[in-house]
Design an enzyme around this catalytic site. Sequence first.
Site, PDB file in Angstrom:
ATOM      1  N   HIS A   1     -25.667   0.626  15.259  1.00 55.97           N
ATOM      2  CA  HIS A   1     -26.262   0.218  16.530  1.00 55.97           C
ATOM      3  C   HIS A   1     -27.594  -0.510  16.383  1.00 55.97           C
ATOM      4  O   HIS A   1     -28.211  -0.912  17.362  1.00 55.97           O
ATOM      5  CB  HIS A   1     -26.376   1.411  17.508  1.00 55.97           C
ATOM      6  CG  HIS A   1     -27.477   2.372  17.218  1.00 55.97           C
ATOM      7  ND1 HIS A   1     -28.641   2.410  17.941  1.00 55.97           N
ATOM      8  CD2 HIS A   1     -27.592   3.352  16.285  1.00 55.97           C
ATOM      9  CE1 HIS A   1     -29.419   3.382  17.489  1.00 55.97           C
ATOM     10  NE2 HIS A   1     -28.798   3.962  16.479  1.00 55.97           N
TER      11      HIS A   1
ATOM     12  N   GLN B   1     -33.313  -0.559   9.113  1.00 58.82           N
ATOM     13  CA  GLN B   1     -34.069  -1.654   9.744  1.00 58.82           C
ATOM     14  C   GLN B   1     -34.093  -2.906   8.878  1.00 58.82           C
ATOM     15  O   GLN B   1     -34.687  -3.913   9.274  1.00 58.82           O
ATOM     16  CB  GLN B   1     -35.512  -1.202  10.032  1.00 58.82           C
ATOM     17  CG  GLN B   1     -35.627  -0.045  11.000  1.00 58.82           C
ATOM     18  CD  GLN B   1     -35.277  -0.417  12.445  1.00 58.82           C
ATOM     19  OE1 GLN B   1     -35.138  -1.602  12.800  1.00 58.82           O
ATOM     20  NE2 GLN B   1     -35.111   0.585  13.291  1.00 58.82           N
TER      21      GLN B   1
ATOM     22  N   ASN C   1     -39.573   1.548  10.445  1.00 60.47           N
ATOM     23  CA  ASN C   1     -39.176   1.284  11.821  1.00 60.47           C
ATOM     24  C   ASN C   1     -40.334   1.237  12.814  1.00 60.47           C
ATOM     25  O   ASN C   1     -40.165   0.777  13.930  1.00 60.47           O
ATOM     26  CB  ASN C   1     -38.153   2.332  12.290  1.00 60.47           C
ATOM     27  CG  ASN C   1     -38.626   3.745  12.038  1.00 60.47           C
ATOM     28  OD1 ASN C   1     -38.986   4.099  10.918  1.00 60.47           O
ATOM     29  ND2 ASN C   1     -38.656   4.562  13.067  1.00 60.47           N
TER      30      ASN C   1
ATOM     31  N   CYS D   1     -36.978   8.077  18.910  1.00 61.15           N
ATOM     32  CA  CYS D   1     -36.748   9.520  18.869  1.00 61.15           C
ATOM     33  C   CYS D   1     -38.016  10.308  19.145  1.00 61.15           C
ATOM     34  O   CYS D   1     -37.952  11.467  19.529  1.00 61.15           O
ATOM     35  CB  CYS D   1     -36.222   9.932  17.500  1.00 61.15           C
ATOM     36  SG  CYS D   1     -35.188   8.710  16.746  1.00 61.15           S
TER      37      CYS D   1
HETATM   38  N1  PLP Z   1     -33.555   5.430   9.874  1.00 62.12           N
HETATM   39  C1  PLP Z   1     -34.326   4.509  10.458  1.00 62.12           C
HETATM   40  C2  PLP Z   1     -35.290   3.722   9.631  1.00 62.12           C
HETATM   41  C3  PLP Z   1     -34.234   4.277  11.834  1.00 62.12           C
HETATM   42  O1  PLP Z   1     -35.007   3.353  12.407  1.00 62.12           O
HETATM   43  C4  PLP Z   1     -33.325   5.043  12.595  1.00 62.12           C
HETATM   44  C5  PLP Z   1     -33.258   4.890  14.059  1.00 62.12           C
HETATM   45  O2  PLP Z   1     -34.268   4.721  14.735  1.00 62.12           O
HETATM   46  C6  PLP Z   1     -32.515   5.984  11.933  1.00 62.12           C
HETATM   47  C7  PLP Z   1     -32.670   6.147  10.578  1.00 62.12           C
HETATM   48  C8  PLP Z   1     -31.506   6.814  12.668  1.00 62.12           C
HETATM   49  O3  PLP Z   1     -30.377   6.034  12.953  1.00 62.12           O
HETATM   50  P1  PLP Z   1     -29.173   6.619  13.834  1.00 62.12           P
HETATM   51  O4  PLP Z   1     -29.565   6.377  15.262  1.00 62.12           O
HETATM   52  O5  PLP Z   1     -27.970   5.813  13.431  1.00 62.12           O
HETATM   53  O6  PLP Z   1     -29.032   8.045  13.500  1.00 62.12           O
END
Ligand code: PLP
Length: 401
Positions: free
Chosen positions: A223, A201, A163, A348
């Site tokens: 989302h 992703q 990501n 995050c």
């Molecule tokens: N895994 C990856 C690779 C992500 O990019 C993200 C969100 O940024 C997540 C997990 C977490 O997703 P969620 O917002 O549905 O908890």
Amino acid sequence: MRIYLDYAASTPVAVDVLKTMKPYFSEKYGNSGSLHSFGQEAMAAVDMSREIVAKAAGVDFREVIFTSSATEANNLVLRGVIRALGPKRQLSSKRRKFNGPAYRIIVSAIEHECILETVKDLEKEEAEVIYLPVDKNGLVDLKKLKNSLNERTILVSVMYVNNVIGTVEPVKEIAGIIKNYKADRIKSDWPYPLFHTDAVQAFQYFDCGLASIGADFMTLSSHKMYGPKGVGALAASPTGIKLVKPVITGGGQEFGLRSGTHNVPAIVGFAKAAAIAVADRNKEVRRLAELKNYFCKKLKKIIPSSVFNSPAASAPHIINVYFPGHSAQDLIMKFDLAGIAVSAGSACSVRAARFSHVLEAIGLPPERILGSVRFSFGKPTGREEIDEVLNRIKIIFKKHE
Ligand code: PLP
């Protein structure tokens, strides 16, 4: 006009998705667990959505577990696989020789925080964790993977697309390595190690058939594909689904694997978004790859000192760029004032304002990590928007040079 270039953080809910969801807020509002017609209406919607997501993930109806997010799905697989084994499982004499936690989990060093923080927690008692290093392109060290597989290894978790820099991991090759390792254990009925991939992703751009990847588990998030927030899924293989135990217990929803009243509108919206994503996949991957290429070429002309942190063969929607002499925090503010929304790493980690563990893992020095920005493109992004962004960037950099 504000321009959003942070689609890897979240996407807007598509018009058709919203339309599909609407009746489930105030017309068809029953609890899917209720026996009356309101409840059955809700359950039928969940069932239909499950069919759609199962088809998109190449699994059976009973192999999709809806969760509140990808974060929860990742927690479910990591914690649930250990739970299914139980801490006191009798290990063979060879496995018992090891004087540490009974189980080994292998993850890449560039997983999302929801994987890394979870294994960190498991590392306290339940499992030994091996972190696979990556090369400068973010590709996992397959040699180290091969060498790390042992009798105690129960799970390997490597993301499909990163990501932060967009690296596409060789998930099929990883599945092959695990399969060969298992095949070498003659006459063993031990089904481990299992393979999990976080495809959050990847889903919009790459084939995510679980069997064609060769994985046992896959995580999805609504989302990130123009569906609503607050819903995700764990898809499992016929073997995988039998080897995971719930983390959230209660009313027994999701075949007992994830209790809690179904968020019906969100589940319906997620399924619609997944179906659209599959239908648009080939077209979008080509369109965005071209657009990204165009953006990179033009950006390099405008800011010749800019350096790309993403590998050339990265996913089409992500480009991570280093702007020497600038701090990412500063740039993000300036971009925001100019109406452009970008990100420093993953959404995050912004509040925590810490080093991106991904940029660190690919070997970038601190000043480069702190001066890097992630642009991510999506369906509404077009040439005109990109040209406008480039114009604004030119102005920002002129002002501050
Ligand atoms: N895994 C990856 C690779 C992500 O990019 C993200 C969100 O940024 C997540 C997990 C977490 O997703 P969620 O917002 O549905 O908890």
